[in-house]
Design an enzyme around this catalytic site. Sequence first.
Site, PDB file in Angstrom:
ATOM      1  N   CYS A  51      12.096 -19.534  46.915  1.00 34.74           N
ATOM      2  CA  CYS A  51      10.945 -19.021  47.109  1.00 34.74           C
ATOM      3  C   CYS A  51      10.336 -19.602  48.706  1.00 34.74           C
ATOM      4  O   CYS A  51      10.025 -18.431  49.424  1.00 34.74           O
ATOM      5  CB  CYS A  51       9.753 -19.640  46.582  1.00 34.74           C
ATOM      6  SG  CYS A  51      10.255 -19.503  44.368  1.00 34.74           S
TER       7      CYS A  51
HETATM    8  N1  NAD Z   1      12.101 -19.952  40.336  1.00 39.37           N
HETATM    9  C1  NAD Z   1      11.128 -20.468  41.157  1.00 39.37           C
HETATM   10  O1  NAD Z   1      11.172 -21.295  41.251  1.00 39.37           O
HETATM   11  C2  NAD Z   1      10.049 -19.837  41.330  1.00 39.37           C
HETATM   12  C3  NAD Z   1       8.661 -19.631  41.682  1.00 39.37           C
HETATM   13  C4  NAD Z   1       7.679 -19.230  41.648  1.00 39.37           C
HETATM   14  C5  NAD Z   1       7.866 -17.442  41.450  1.00 39.37           C
HETATM   15  N2  NAD Z   1       8.760 -17.192  40.747  1.00 39.37           N
HETATM   16  C6  NAD Z   1       9.077 -15.920  41.241  1.00 39.37           C
HETATM   17  O2  NAD Z   1       9.356 -15.612  39.980  1.00 39.37           O
HETATM   18  C7  NAD Z   1       9.988 -14.836  39.494  1.00 39.37           C
HETATM   19  C8  NAD Z   1      11.521 -14.478  38.610  1.00 39.37           C
HETATM   20  O3  NAD Z   1      12.121 -15.699  38.954  1.00 39.37           O
HETATM   21  P1  NAD Z   1      12.927 -16.682  39.109  1.00 39.37           P
HETATM   22  O4  NAD Z   1      13.679 -17.455  39.846  1.00 39.37           O
HETATM   23  O5  NAD Z   1      12.671 -16.608  36.772  1.00 39.37           O
HETATM   24  O6  NAD Z   1      14.401 -15.077  38.653  1.00 39.37           O
HETATM   25  P2  NAD Z   1      15.876 -15.341  37.941  1.00 39.37           P
HETATM   26  O7  NAD Z   1      16.193 -14.581  38.372  1.00 39.37           O
HETATM   27  O8  NAD Z   1      16.015 -16.255  37.512  1.00 39.37           O
HETATM   28  O9  NAD Z   1      15.431 -14.762  36.436  1.00 39.37           O
HETATM   29  C9  NAD Z   1      15.324 -13.646  35.739  1.00 39.37           C
HETATM   30  C10 NAD Z   1      15.520 -12.852  34.736  1.00 39.37           C
HETATM   31  O10 NAD Z   1      15.273 -11.331  34.463  1.00 39.37           O
HETATM   32  C11 NAD Z   1      16.379 -11.583  33.697  1.00 39.37           C
HETATM   33  N3  NAD Z   1      15.745  -9.535  33.760  1.00 39.37           N
HETATM   34  C12 NAD Z   1      15.880  -8.628  34.908  1.00 39.37           C
HETATM   35  N4  NAD Z   1      15.153  -7.568  34.887  1.00 39.37           N
HETATM   36  C13 NAD Z   1      15.267  -7.257  33.309  1.00 39.37           C
HETATM   37  C14 NAD Z   1      15.229  -6.442  32.205  1.00 39.37           C
HETATM   38  N5  NAD Z   1      14.549  -4.838  32.176  1.00 39.37           N
HETATM   39  N6  NAD Z   1      14.547  -6.600  31.199  1.00 39.37           N
HETATM   40  C15 NAD Z   1      14.868  -7.773  30.402  1.00 39.37           C
HETATM   41  N7  NAD Z   1      15.098  -9.172  31.189  1.00 39.37           N
HETATM   42  C16 NAD Z   1      15.594  -8.320  32.729  1.00 39.37           C
HETATM   43  C17 NAD Z   1      17.421 -11.648  34.202  1.00 39.37           C
HETATM   44  O11 NAD Z   1      18.741 -11.424  33.350  1.00 39.37           O
HETATM   45  C18 NAD Z   1      17.064 -12.722  34.540  1.00 39.37           C
HETATM   46  O12 NAD Z   1      17.187 -13.521  32.933  1.00 39.37           O
HETATM   47  C19 NAD Z   1      10.197 -13.566  40.828  1.00 39.37           C
HETATM   48  O13 NAD Z   1       8.949 -12.832  41.264  1.00 39.37           O
HETATM   49  C20 NAD Z   1      10.191 -14.793  41.823  1.00 39.37           C
HETATM   50  O14 NAD Z   1       9.868 -14.803  42.804  1.00 39.37           O
HETATM   51  C21 NAD Z   1      10.359 -17.579  41.167  1.00 39.37           C
END
Ligand code: NAD
Length: 453
Positions: free
Chosen positions: A268
């Site tokens: 992030c």
């Molecule tokens: N990880 C962090 O620390 C964090 C913190 C704050 C905000 N965020 C934000 O949260 C969001 C998600 O981040 P993350 O780290 O969890 O990502 P990630 O890549 O770990 O998870 C995303 C998930 O979405 C799934 N996915 C993708 N397309 C899909 C669809 N069409 N239908 C269903 N599932 C689908 C993927 O298979 C994956 O499991 C991002 O925008 C990120 O910037 C993440």
Amino acid sequence: MRASVIGLGKLGLPLAACLAAKGLQVVGVDADVQRVESINKGRAPFFEPRLDETIRSGAGRLHAAASIAEAVAASEITFIVVATPSEPRGDFSLRFVLPVCEEIGRAIGAKDGYHVVVLTSTVMPGTTGGPVLRALERSSGKRVGRDFGLCYGPEFIALGSVVRDFLNPDFVLIGESDERAGGQLEAIYHRVCETSPAVARMNFVNAELTKLSVNTYVTTKISFANMLARICERLPGCDVDVVTRALGLDTRIGGKYLKGAVSYGGPCFPRDNLALLALAKDLGAPAEIAQVTHRFNRAQIPWLADLVCSQSSPGGTIGVLGLTYKPNTDVVEESVGLLLAKELASREMDVLAYDPEGALNGAKALGETVRLAASAEGCVAASEAVVLATPWAEFVAIPAARWARAGRPRAVVDCWRALPHLADASGVLYIGLGLGQEISAVSEQSTAGTATT
Ligand SMILES: NC(=O)c1ccc[n+]([C@@H]2O[C@H](COP(=O)([O-])OP(=O)(O)OC[C@H]3O[C@@H](n4cnc5c(N)ncnc54)[C@H](O)[C@@H]3O)[C@@H](O)[C@H]2O)c1
């Protein structure tokens, strides 16, 4: 209230598990079938503290599925938590978000009754009220604010403490299409949070900018502390922890994220900073602070590599302890250990790395360029110089005698000053970053006979 969560990744799954643990019926959806199977067997498909136990405590209420239509039909509120990868110029891609919005919209169109959609993924300002709203209205044939509600509801969690952070937020940020939608989301937070956080409700664009600004402010603060560390190293008798501890007592500044070390990393901080920069450029607004923060952060890696190389013979073995961007996670993105290992390998050094949880992801990112050690102590024993890049507890627990080297002392570069017991250990040249100490390079040590610390 029944909830659905689309995207069960590092943020989405803990969110879904916490909602279920606090009594909501939750349907989670992920495109990854193996992930869905693992969750339905009660197992987290990745490492995150407290996640397994949270899934277990919501057992019976958390169900993972592969159909968005089914999930929307079985719930009153839907969280979108799919990835928003960074584009080369720094803004966030909607290539996963928009197809999900289309599917959610079709499901809302086929459903009677009010539904709230919450976009949790990090997006560029203008996204929720722009392409997301348009996709939902087009595919549902319904109107936001009248037939369904839309919120931007980002999270301020940190990997390694996602469950704790989700349940105990400093504040809750809600961007809302209207009072009813924001009120429903706020009610969920009041039910789920273990504290009574302040809730900031506003329009979409203010919330989107606030989300980016929080992380960008923190990266600036970290870089300020790192700048102080570099200054302290050149001032004999200086200790950056003494300076920042006192500095943090000023309530205008505060002590959090004020520890001088090296660069910040993770999924992030670096990218949110660049996204704010991209936004400002688009708008023609000045954003030199974000730009300098990014440049300063990146410059820490070659600087650290110079220091480490000065403590080893050319092509010598350098141990890198820690590939994750912080302890208690397996995420290696933009971590000091990973970037340093790459930089050292590009300088023809023999790099031996170890990480308790990040070895697999580290190996994927580093390929053949870096060897992986089987244990932390093995990594130390085989190296001329060692860098403590991530302060995992198991590294701190290695007894002083195991760091020692016969003949020329082993240089130990401690990025976090987590190994103060090595300062007087024999057989070790302890280099704590942020401490004012004179350090001779290996070439100077052999002519001078001994190293000065
Ligand atoms: N990880 C962090 O620390 C964090 C913190 C704050 C905000 N965020 C934000 O949260 C969001 C998600 O981040 P993350 O780290 O969890 O990502 P990630 O890549 O770990 O998870 C995303 C998930 O979405 C799934 N996915 C993708 N397309 C899909 C669809 N069409 N239908 C269903 N599932 C689908 C993927 O298979 C994956 O499991 C991002 O925008 C990120 O910037 C993440």
